[in-house]
Design a protein around this motif. Structure first.
Motif, short mmCIF file in Angstrom:
data_model
loop_
_atom_site.label_atom_id
_atom_site.label_comp_id
_atom_site.label_asym_id
_atom_site.label_seq_id
_atom_site.Cartn_x
_atom_site.Cartn_y
_atom_site.Cartn_z
N ARG A 1 0.82 -1.20 0.00
CA ARG A 1 0.00 0.00 0.00
C ARG A 1 0.87 1.26 0.00
N PRO B 1 -7.47 -12.64 3.73
CA PRO B 1 -8.50 -11.60 3.63
C PRO B 1 -8.60 -10.75 4.90
N ALA B 2 -8.44 -11.35 6.04
CA ALA B 2 -8.54 -10.58 7.29
C ALA B 2 -7.45 -9.51 7.32
N ALA C 1 -8.23 -6.66 4.91
CA ALA C 1 -9.29 -5.81 5.47
C ALA C 1 -8.75 -4.96 6.62
N PHE C 2 -7.91 -5.58 7.47
CA PHE C 2 -7.35 -4.86 8.62
C PHE C 2 -6.51 -3.67 8.15
N PHE D 1 7.46 2.61 6.07
CA PHE D 1 6.08 2.87 6.52
C PHE D 1 5.97 2.92 8.03
N ARG E 1 6.87 1.75 12.23
CA ARG E 1 7.17 0.70 13.19
C ARG E 1 5.95 -0.18 13.40
N THR F 1 1.30 -4.11 20.24
CA THR F 1 0.24 -4.51 19.30
C THR F 1 -1.09 -4.66 20.03
N TRP G 1 -2.68 -1.23 20.08
CA TRP G 1 -3.38 -0.86 18.84
C TRP G 1 -4.69 -1.65 18.70
N GLU G 2 -4.65 -2.92 19.04
CA GLU G 2 -5.87 -3.71 18.96
C GLU G 2 -6.96 -3.13 19.87
N VAL H 1 -8.52 -0.21 18.07
CA VAL H 1 -9.43 -0.71 17.03
C VAL H 1 -10.71 -1.23 17.65
N SER I 1 4.16 4.88 18.07
CA SER I 1 4.62 4.66 16.69
C SER I 1 3.83 3.56 16.01
N VAL I 2 3.63 2.47 16.72
CA VAL I 2 2.87 1.36 16.13
C VAL I 2 1.47 1.83 15.77
N THR J 1 1.59 4.09 12.68
CA THR J 1 1.80 3.31 11.46
C THR J 1 0.48 2.75 10.96
N MET J 2 -0.27 2.16 11.88
CA MET J 2 -1.52 1.53 11.47
C MET J 2 -2.57 2.58 11.11
N ARG K 1 -2.32 5.40 9.86
CA ARG K 1 -2.11 6.00 8.54
C ARG K 1 -2.90 5.25 7.48
N PHE K 2 -3.02 3.95 7.66
CA PHE K 2 -3.73 3.15 6.65
C PHE K 2 -5.21 3.00 6.98
N LYS L 1 -6.98 5.13 8.62
CA LYS L 1 -7.61 6.45 8.68
C LYS L 1 -8.16 6.78 10.07
N GLU M 1 -12.40 -11.80 6.02
CA GLU M 1 -12.21 -10.35 6.03
C GLU M 1 -13.10 -9.63 7.03
N SER N 1 -9.91 -9.23 14.03
CA SER N 1 -8.47 -9.00 13.91
C SER N 1 -7.91 -10.06 12.99
N ASN N 2 -6.75 -9.82 12.43
CA ASN N 2 -6.15 -10.88 11.61
C ASN N 2 -5.27 -11.82 12.43
#
Lengths: 493, 452, 493, 452
Positions: free
Chosen positions: C144, C168-169, C172-173, C319, C321, D139, D142-143, D146, D169-170, D173-174, D176-177, D179, D323, D327-328
């Motif tokens: 991305r 897929p997860a 999507a994440f 991108f 950390r 992590t 961040w979770e 979310v 920082s973590v 980073t996330m 940014r993608f 939003k 999807e 969480s993944n």
């Protein structure tokens, strides 16, 4: 699923190790090259780990559950001990390194010796004996040396009938004649009978205290005095020292020599049958005869190894060497770690809790199982019961095997010999009240069935990795090594 | 106190069940004057893991660990690489914290490994049967002499001068009390073993002749003639193996008709450990099995006919026979035997042979390098992984001096035979797979410096 | 005997640790002292060791037997790896120590990175992702970032229907829309369907190769080319890298990013559900966007840690950390140990033996179990079967539970989704032929019973520590923490 | 090759069964041009344990191990003494080499320990439920953000300036993608936390406010007002705990009404390990349980009614929901969670409280000693086992210089916030039970030397 033998799954061509190539030089083996197959199969590492992991799961162990084997003292083996024994400064040193390069090892031996002397109130200790029975031998040899040194060729050792089998075996192995002394009705040494037998032919006595009935010998000092008066010496089997450590010093009871099982009182692991370690403490009378080698500390803090060469100066009476090197160093590091962990206060608590737990079992069972000596007072670290009252031909063995089905290792069976169908239960101090209560529940259940004559007990265990094994067949025609099936067939013809 | 689970409340509850008002009441049999009040004096109080670990680490640091420097000691204890999985296996709680397998139904793990161990040892030694291990090699050696006395009903044992001096010491200690007669001399710095002399010593009073193979100076020689002579006098040949790895390269004693083979198993799985615990190996011909000391594991079947293993022939043992037992031994060296058998299983015949040849050929290279030094000659014509150098001066001070320089140079014969001046120039050097070329060169340079 | 919970046997007053006394100073906790009970019970060390030892014995594990879980790669975990990870120079260093004091750790990361780049033929690798799925996220974020850097706001990621659910997860994440691509009759990606869907809105594809049917995607290079031609990028799920390591380099197949499960291909232990470790290799196109931190080697042999501060100079496109520190160092040491042990020759043998073993299972079973893609050729590291032909309503689940009674862990069930009642069997390279033959025997026995409609299978397992567990009840009213029995009772009202 | 059991004969036999003439035939799907001939170049060949061990030991020796010198680093990873039994437990093969417990009938060992772990974490955090662990604290943080977005359907998260900068920082980073909008600033060298400022940031767009406790400078403060304000705007309070031992001494976040509590569990059982693997802790209020990410272990019964444990609520997870998953994540940090729970079981409440007070009071003593140094002032009025010193010069070069002298002095704020000049004089110092009085004195003298 049964685990096959390595001989059934391995291959002489398979190996779980990778080695670098050997230098390309001619071998110099004097023409003795091993040409024929050795026929030892190998496994890959994965197979090896799995083989032994699976086999291990067929074992009962302290880590799996309470292990009430009387006289064996199956207490918890702390993992810190294992870690310390693996420090490279202990595990990766050679017994013949110059003494300046092993000062820490010698100091370890010295410190452990100091603990043992302080705890027993005895002035000397021999560290090299490899196990309890080896320690007995050490003590008896010292006694014999002391007697010989005064020109006294006594030939008899007196042993109470309740003694560990090692006691008479040891005395015999050292060249003595062995005579029994009876027990009295309270399970103790019959002091009068002992006194009556003492005389100029008696080199000494071997007494277990606390004894194999789990009882303290209240006449111990009187026994020692009587033996000494008759010119003999007193050996004490210290296998049960864990019942009194920190509360009683054997040196105060007139004992001349006593071995200490580091793998019992001081928690080094039994390992499925050893290695043990059996240091022997000595009275002043025996100190000059202690075996080589041992460690001394010099004025300047240096640790000095007294061995053949150096003994001539100031230890010329030593009866000599019992083992190739210095004894069970790996056990010394574990035992010292244990002692430092517990300290003087903790060790006292150890014996108190061990005795408390045993008496708790004794009093929780005595309404159901005959406890021959319970009326005369408390027991020490182990509770003794008999099979009197079992019906339908059921025996101590059946009760033991029934306990297996309840998820427990059985107690010690048929020992001591002075009690019919003896059952000797030693919970040790590392069991919780909850664990002991659960065990008592199981024992009461099986004991109740034994008294009620439950036929099913005769074929117990039913839920173990194996049913009862045919020991008679094993002994009649012993199969001690694996043979190819063809050879089996031939052998059977 | 982290190992003691009883809480003060538990103790009160349990005393109540017992019907005692205090712990002291349970110690009523101990005479008042023998009871101690409070913790024993002159000892520290309990301590946490951190403090204990600090104490023990300090002691450990005050030793020169073999792996940290060039290392060449042998003489009955050898440094080999032990695979990581061996230590993992012996730390399994079910092996580590189990007792002697007296209840076989719940001890098949220990018993099967012992059966496998016995089979491996018997095959390694080239004999019919082996026991479940002894304390160590030195005590196994004495037990073998006693066993020979039991079998032959004779009391004279002839010991080779190549037998480890500590093993000789142990035997002498015991023989003094048992009245066995031992014939024994110190070795001489000779390329040949004393085989020829021993032949002359064997007579009709002899119970056994005891020969170490390879011997204390690293020499290897054929024992067949000794076996023949011994047997012609109805005496036994006892072979002693202190380095079992050697038998991956050289003939087994059983192949030379030895009757009893004993040894030290430390080389495989166990490690140096400053001399103990080690594991004694003991094997013999089938016909002497009932005279063998120590524990034995045997195959049998259970009530459903399934194969299983038990301790057997215990009628020889002390807990049954008491003073008539074959030995007073009542432990083996179970966990060390497990380490030995696990290491042997990892090796297999292929690995054992490779390991043995690696040891031997590294030793050949090292011996040739060291023999080039002015003032050094190589005693051995043949050897396995250990050989004797003859220096032009007393070896013992040199060994000490090199140790101060962090080079552990080998075992001086002066250390082993303090009374034998003729041996003072001898230095026994062992080379194993753990010895690097750089180690050898470091030793060579240091010796050159000392002998220049 | 069931093992109770620590909450049922422990006590808040009991402890398995001894600590020195704290200094006697006033506390300075800002008035926030924790006054109320925490209610966490303690056990003595002996009880603790026994509790976890007993619990462990209720687990199946590689050390206990063959573990044929397809897609999970349960190979042997060498014990040398464990030993190396515990060297104090690795285990006892802090992630924020000055870099000069951790040069060996940085070199370890650097060496492992070099192995991974060489084995995959890719120019860069991100080491910090904590697990496979985290690595996927890393790869997708890099894709991305690369697209955004060229001002290309594509919104769709294509994922084959046979993909791991994480694919897929993850997409999507990371904020992508996910669209499926169908499989063809041979279990591979339908190349034509893929090409048809490519376009300016497609950011890229996520493909597993070897795929989840255990098959190699022979069109991989063509797929990559097509995606690249359409302006997209290619993510490869490398979970099955162990099938091709040493024989195929993903970099030669046009892949832009691929994660590697160190706990699969490189033998670090699964530990009952992690920790994993999922480094991601990158193509040149993605290299500039790799996350922080990473390790560089300078001309003078110094190892340099590129993190927030230092990135500005020459890695400004990163991108960012993904985790607090440097990734799974403990797994790096294990994986590097494994790689050094195997070497280039050994790793090639690994993939060959893994594939050989899987094909051996496939061909030994295909007469009995339907193998949907077996006719089209060999499989890679795992063999796929369906439950077509089972009778009496028996399912893959029943077969799986039946295998438990045979002493085995079941294979992977109902995955991949493209096959009915899928059973995915992966023996791995560390199993011996004898072990596989024994497993095949068991699997044939249970498969035969499933086809014959054996009713007993429906209630299997019968010989496990537990019978079938009620997962529906667990999910309906989740009990996730232990509560005092009283509270249980209330909750039930 | 020691890990590969197939012999050449085995391979031939198996190929015959398969009906292939060579291994290459099995790789037929790999296009010719992608196949490699022979071993990959530029990599070494296989090696034995000795060689590999030598290689790895050399790498390990080239690091300054914390235990070998005075050590004061914290900032999200703490050095505590781990009892020897913990490592023994996690090395049990049945735990170490098991997979995710997807077949609960033969995974009760792992499952029960996870259930116990969840209960311990929930009680430690003072919340209703906890999951079976996450990758690590950063992590997990961040979770949690979310999760708050999922619950509140809002995208603005307010981060405390006291939150670990790596965690920030973590999240950045996330975000940014994804939003998400993050409100975040660097901390200031102030004795008080930014609680008051945060109150002002919370509005009706806010999903959550994220507060570390104790914070990156070691400060502790009551979060109750933040919880109240957040809840009044239907936002959530997320508390982040990087030092779980602190909760043996200070109130749990749940007691201050935090909705989600996450943390780094490394302090207990896991060790430093240069940053990983660690274990993320994650707990929340009961009402949010179905929005929680990660694995969950739940109690149930088996077909015979016996209590047992299973993974549950997996309908939230990727392997079912793909999807649409919460969480993944598809692993937890199982073995580290086991280490955590075993250590916690050894401690119990009693041990945890003692350990916490030992840490705290040692830190108080150390803080007072260090604050006496000319050129140093102590920032914190209150703290647990970590505090911030303000030096009269840039701390970073001093930390590096002391490291060369084998003193690991702490974490300079310059390392954590390279862009914030205002923080350059800050030095975060952690003191645990492993820190000795001598260590503190050594550090003090060294700092005195640098600041004189």
């Amino acid at each position: 699923v049964d685990e096959p033998l390595i001989f059934e799954t391995g291959s002489p061509d398979r190996s779980g190790v990778d080695l670098p190539a050997a230098p390309t030089v001619e071998s110099r083996l004097g023409g003795l090259d091993r040409d024929e197959p050795i026929s030892i199969p190998g496994l890959s590492e994965a197979e090896t780990v799995r083989h032994y992991t699976r086999l291990s799961r067929q074992n009962y162990a302290i880590d799996v559950g309470l292990f009430p084997l009387g006289s064996c003292t199956m207490k918890h083996n702390p993992r810190l001990n294992e870690k310390m024994a693996r420090l490279k400064g202990f595990s990766d040193i050679h017994p013949l390194q110059p003494v300046d390069s092993v000062q820490g090892a010698l100091e370890t031996i010295y410190q452990l010796a100091d603990w043992l002397k302080t705890l027993t109130g005895m002035p000397a200790v021999a560290m090299s004996p490899k196990a309890g029975a080896h320690g007995e031998l050490c003590g008896i040899l010292a006694i014999r040396s002391a007697l010989e040194a005064r020109g006294d060729a006594r030939e008899v050792i007196l042993v109470p009938e309740s003694a560990h089998g090692t006691n008479p075996a040891t005395a015999a192995f050292a060249g003595y004649k062995v005579e029994d002394i009876p027990a009295n009705a309270n399970g103790r040494v019959d002091l009068d009978a002992l006194k009556a037998r003492l005389g100029p032919d008696v080199a000494g006595v071997m007494i277990t205290n606390p004894n194999t009935c789990g009882l303290f010998e209240p006449d111990m000092k009187a026994i020692s005095d009587a033996v000494h008066d008759a010119g003999g010496l007193v050996y004490c089997d210290g296998a049960n020292f864990n019942a009194i450590v920190g509360r009683v010093r054997p040196g105060d009871l007139g004992i001349d020599a006593m071995h200490i099982n580091l793998h019992k009182t001081f928690s080094t692991p039994h390992g499925g049958g050893g290695p043990g370690s059996g240091p022997v403490v000595f009275s002043e009378a025996l100190e000059p005869f202690a075996p080589l080698p041992f460690v001394e500390k010099t004025e300047d803090g240096h640790f000095h190894l007294v061995e053949e060469e150096t003994a001539e100066d100031h230890h010329e009476s030593s009866f000599g060497r019992m083992v190739a090197f210095h004894g069970q160093m790996g056990m010394f590091t574990r035992a010292l770690t244990y002692m430092l962990s517990h300290g003087a206060d903790g060790l006292k608590q150890v014996s108190e809790d061990a005795v408390l737990n045993a008496n708790y079992v004794l009093r929780s069972m005595e309404d159901l199982l005959e406890a021959p000596f319970a009326k005369s007072g408390p027991c020490m670290h182990e509770a003794l019961f008999s099979d009197n009252g079992f019906t339908n031909g059921l025996t101590t063995l059946d009760l033991a095997k029934g306990l297996i089905d309840e998820g427990y290792h059985p107690m010690t069976m048929y020992f001591p010999l002075v009690v019919h169908g003896a059952m000797l239960v030693e919970p040790t101090e590392t069991e919780s009240k909850a664990a002991i209560d659960q065990f008592i529940g199981a024992l009461r259940s099986v004991a109740g069935r034994a008294k009620a004559g439950d036929e099913l007990l005769k074929s117990a265990p039913h839920f173990a990795p194996r049913r009862r094994l045919d020991e008679t067949q094993a002994a009649r025609k012993p199969i001690l090594v694996w043979q190819e099936p063809e050879e089996y067939a031939e052998a059977a013809e | 106190m982290r190992y003691l689970p009883l809480t003060p409340n538990d103790r009160q509850d349990m005393l109540a069940t017992i019907g005692a008002s205090s712990i002291d009441e349970l110690f009523v049999d101990v005479p008042e004057e023998a009871r101690l009040d409070g913790p024993i004096r002159d000892l520290p109080m309990h301590a946490g893991e951190m403090a204990v670990e600090a104490h023990m680490k300090k002691l450990a640091r005050n030793n020169s660990a073999a792996g940290d420097m060039p290392f060449f000691l042998g003489a009955g204890a050898y440094r080999h690489h032990v695979p990581a999985s061996v230590d993992h296996i012996i730390q399994r709680g079910e092996f580590l914290t189990a007792y002697t397998p007296y209840q076989p139904e719940i001890a098949q793990g220990t018993l099967q490994t012992l059966f496998e161990f016995q089979t491996q040892v018997a095959r390694l030694f080239g004999v019919d049967v082996a026991n479940a291990s002894m304390y160590d090699g030195s005590t196994a050696c004495w037990e073998a002499i006693v066993m020979a006395r039991r079998i032959t009903k004779r009391g004279k044992a002839v010991l080779s001068s190549g037998l480890h001096p500590h093993y000789v010491s142990v035997a002498k200690t015991m023989a003094r009390f048992t009245k066995d007669q031992l014939v024994s001399e110190a070795p001489t710095l000779d390329a040949a073993t004393d085989g020829a002399d021993l032949l002359d010593q064997i007579d009709d009073d002899t119970s056994c002749v005891v020969v170490q193979y390879p011997d204390i100076l690293g020499r290897v020689s054929d024992m067949s003639a000794l076996a023949e002579k011994a047997h012609s006098h109805k005496a036994l040949l006892i072979a002693v193996v202190t380095e079992p790895v050697a038998l991956g390269a050289i003939k087994a004693p059983g192949q030379m008709d030895a009757d009893i083979v004993v040894g030290e198993g430390q080389s495989l799985g166990v490690g140096l450990q400053f001399g103990g615990p080690y594991v004694g190996l003991f094997g013999c011909k089938q016909k002497y099995v009932r005279q063998m000391p120590g524990r034995l594991c045997g195959e049998t079947v259970d009530a459903e006919g399934k194969r299983g293993f038990v301790l057997t022939l215990s009628t020889r043992e002390q807990h049954i026979r008491r003073e008539k037992a074959t030995s007073n031994i009542c432990t083996n060296s179970g966990l060390c035997a497990l380490a030995f058998t696990a290491h042997m299983t990892l090796l297999g015949e292929k690995g054992l042979r490779e390991l043995a040849m690696l040891n031997h050929k590294k030793a050949v290279v090292a011996a040739d390098r060291l023999a080039k030094i002015n003032g050094i000659s190589l005693l051995n014509e043949s050897f396995f992984n250990e050989f004797t150098l003859v220096l032009d001066k007393d070896a013992r001070p040199i060994v000490r001096k090199l140790a101060d320089q962090k080079i552990l140079a080998g075992v001086s014969l002066g250390r082993l035979y303090p009374d034998e001046n003729d041996l003072a120039h001898g230095l026994v050097v062992a080379v194993t797979e753990t010895t690097s070329d750089e180690d050898v060169e470091t030793l060579a340079l240091a010796l050159e410096g000392e002998l220049a």
